[in-house]
Design a protein around this motif. Sequence first.
Motif, mmCIF file in Angstrom:
data_model
loop_
_atom_site.group_PDB
_atom_site.id
_atom_site.type_symbol
_atom_site.label_atom_id
_atom_site.label_comp_id
_atom_site.label_asym_id
_atom_site.label_seq_id
_atom_site.Cartn_x
_atom_site.Cartn_y
_atom_site.Cartn_z
ATOM 1 N N GLN A 147 23.039 38.190 38.039
ATOM 2 C CA GLN A 147 24.227 38.895 37.551
ATOM 3 C C GLN A 147 25.402 38.679 38.506
ATOM 4 O OE1 GLN A 147 23.835 43.181 37.291
ATOM 5 N NE2 GLN A 147 25.744 43.403 36.160
ATOM 6 N N LEU A 154 35.285 40.510 35.349
ATOM 7 C CA LEU A 154 33.883 40.651 34.944
ATOM 8 C C LEU A 154 33.609 39.958 33.615
ATOM 9 C CD1 LEU A 154 33.443 44.433 35.777
ATOM 10 C CD2 LEU A 154 32.691 42.482 37.149
ATOM 11 N N ASP A 211 40.328 39.505 31.979
ATOM 12 C CA ASP A 211 38.949 39.150 31.641
ATOM 13 C C ASP A 211 38.612 39.617 30.226
ATOM 14 O OD1 ASP A 211 38.205 41.886 31.784
ATOM 15 O OD2 ASP A 211 37.262 41.693 33.753
ATOM 16 N N CYS A 231 32.509 33.482 37.142
ATOM 17 C CA CYS A 231 33.595 33.807 36.199
ATOM 18 C C CYS A 231 34.952 33.805 36.904
ATOM 19 C CB CYS A 231 33.338 35.149 35.515
ATOM 20 S SG CYS A 231 32.142 35.012 34.154
ATOM 21 N N HIS A 232 34.955 33.507 38.200
ATOM 22 C CA HIS A 232 36.185 33.348 38.977
ATOM 23 C C HIS A 232 36.426 31.882 39.342
ATOM 24 C CE1 HIS A 232 35.255 37.608 39.564
ATOM 25 N NE2 HIS A 232 36.537 37.778 39.849
ATOM 26 N N LEU A 289 24.633 45.520 43.018
ATOM 27 C CA LEU A 289 24.929 44.138 42.650
ATOM 28 C C LEU A 289 24.504 43.157 43.742
ATOM 29 C CD1 LEU A 289 26.237 42.739 40.243
ATOM 30 C CD2 LEU A 289 28.433 42.958 41.387
ATOM 31 N N GLN A 298 26.790 35.213 38.065
ATOM 32 C CA GLN A 298 27.625 35.080 36.872
ATOM 33 C C GLN A 298 29.002 35.690 37.099
ATOM 34 O OE1 GLN A 298 26.633 37.105 33.208
ATOM 35 N NE2 GLN A 298 27.920 35.690 32.043
ATOM 36 N N ILE A 299 29.052 36.858 37.724
ATOM 37 C CA ILE A 299 30.357 37.479 38.010
ATOM 38 C C ILE A 299 31.194 36.552 38.870
ATOM 39 C CG2 ILE A 299 31.479 39.363 39.280
ATOM 40 C CD1 ILE A 299 29.137 41.166 38.272
ATOM 41 N N SER A 342 31.042 42.865 28.779
ATOM 42 C CA SER A 342 29.929 43.813 28.938
ATOM 43 C C SER A 342 29.338 44.210 27.593
ATOM 44 C CB SER A 342 30.373 45.047 29.694
ATOM 45 O OG SER A 342 31.599 45.554 29.251
ATOM 46 N N CYS A 387 32.725 32.699 31.113
ATOM 47 C CA CYS A 387 33.754 33.662 30.705
ATOM 48 C C CYS A 387 35.016 32.887 30.301
ATOM 49 C CB CYS A 387 34.129 34.577 31.864
ATOM 50 S SG CYS A 387 32.745 35.442 32.599
#
Length: 186
Positions: free
Chosen positions: A102, A183, A155, A109-110, A94, A105-106, A186, A140
Amino acid sequence: MKTLIALTATALTLGTAAFAESHAMTNPQVGGADMFSDKTIVENAVNSPIHTTLVAAVQQAGLVDTLNSEGPFTVFAPTDEAFGMIAEDSLKALMMDENKAQLAQILTCHVVSANAMSDAIAGMIADDGGMHPVPTVGGCTLQAKMDGDKITLTDENGREATVTTADVMQSNGVIHVIDRVLLPKS
């Protein structure tokens, strides 16, 4: 008489300032480190000994300037221990340049583009009958609920994080420390 009035006014001013300072909301420490409400999210995170992986990920994803900007932002900040729940090979992959989008984006999402203190989040949860949707900058939607007096976030994959330290004020928002990485679907 003017001197007495001036001295009285000065004493009142000093007394009021001391009272206000002693009753001001102080930031909780994070990982034993002081957090300062006049510093940005990134400036404080760099000083947190339990957010080294998060700081490295934010740098790798190219999000430093964003999280140093005016905001306001609410950041649900996973600890190093939370990142430790991810398989080491997956985390290394990662953090590679080819996975920068990616990773971004993770991380986003926080992040919520608002200044949401824990009492406001708890109020929204109560107003929504026990669960409140939290749309993030990364696209997200987290589900916030209460577990006793703690806020939890779930999530889109059903992974649940608990806010372990709430309301760490920043100059551009607030941080809530969480115990799990969330996350995107998926």
